[in-house]
Write an enzyme that holds these catalytic residues in place. Structure first.
Site, PDB file in Angstrom:
ATOM      1  CE1 TYR A  83       2.116   4.062   1.931  1.00  0.00           C
ATOM      2  CE2 TYR A  83       1.147   2.084   2.863  1.00  0.00           C
ATOM      3  CZ  TYR A  83       1.138   3.075   1.907  1.00  0.00           C
ATOM      4  OH  TYR A  83       0.168   3.088   0.934  1.00  0.00           O
ATOM      5  CG  ASN A 104       4.611   9.355  -7.202  1.00  0.00           C
ATOM      6  OD1 ASN A 104       5.257  10.109  -7.913  1.00  0.00           O
ATOM      7  ND2 ASN A 104       4.651   8.037  -7.303  1.00  0.00           N
ATOM      8  CB  CYS A 112       3.704   5.128  -5.010  1.00  0.00           C
ATOM      9  SG  CYS A 112       2.586   5.490  -6.361  1.00  0.00           S
ATOM     10  CG  HIS A 113       2.954  -0.115  -8.222  1.00  0.00           C
ATOM     11  ND1 HIS A 113       3.689   0.826  -8.931  1.00  0.00           N
ATOM     12  CD2 HIS A 113       3.480  -1.309  -8.565  1.00  0.00           C
ATOM     13  CE1 HIS A 113       4.592   0.211  -9.676  1.00  0.00           C
ATOM     14  NE2 HIS A 113       4.490  -1.089  -9.470  1.00  0.00           N
ATOM     15  CD  GLU A 138       5.861  -4.165 -10.625  1.00  0.00           C
ATOM     16  OE1 GLU A 138       6.456  -4.522  -9.593  1.00  0.00           O
ATOM     17  OE2 GLU A 138       5.860  -2.988 -11.035  1.00  0.00           O
TER      18      GLU A 138
END
Length: 155
Positions: A83, A104, A112-113, A138
DNA sequence: CGTGGTACGGTTA
DNA sequence: TAACCGTACCACG
């Protein structure tokens, strides 16, 4: 158009138009029947790292939130930023970034993850386990593709 | 309008 | 450790 796709114990609901502009993505317990863009189902299955040609309706705003969303979109697949790092890039505070992530309207598309806290994972609505699952996915795909990118947490 | 509460993180006592 | 506080935005009087 709208529809949903399974993701673990959740469904990913998506609403988009004929120009591939997505107005809403949401994690729900019960899916609605309907079509889902091919790139989204392929992403969720770990078969692609890009969501092109989809774009978010909410990334253009000329506000601090809009700038935060555009910055978050530049985080590469499989990487994370804090952040604080996003806040410094945009010129605001980390807490404001958290607020923007919470609001979001098109998660996944605005990833945002991939934004985590300095000392851990941070938060995620409606369930933190979804964030962990997306990051795991991912990570898995990145390894399978043999990408050895060691420059995580770089601005 | 004012106020309080956020998916943060650094500083101060 | 715990209590403040900056920062953007919004829900609620």
């Amino acid at each position: 158009m709208e529809g949903s796709a399974r993701f673990g114990l959740w469904f990913v609901y998506i609403r988009w138009d004929s120009d591939n502009v997505v107005s809403r993505i949401r994690f729900v317990r019960q899916g609605v029947s309907g079509p889902v863009p091919l790139s989204l189902s392929q992403y969720l299955a770990g078969k692609t790292t890009t969501l092109s040609p989809l774009s978010s309706l909410h990334e253009q705003d000329d506000t601090v939130f809009g700038r935060i969303y555009r910055e978050v979109k530049t985080i590469p697949y499989g990487e994370t930023r804090t952040y604080k790092e996003i806040a410094e890039s945009v010129g605001t505070g980390a807490r404001v970034v958290g607020m923007a992530m919470k609001r979001n309207l098109t998660p996944i598309l605005i990833p945002c993850h991939r934004v985590v806290s300095t000392g851990g994972l941070g938060g995620y609505t409606p369930d933190i386990s979804i964030k962990q699952d997306l990051l795991n996915l991912e990570e898995r795909v990145r390894k399978r593709m043999g990408i050895t990118n060691s420059s995580l947490h770089l601005s």
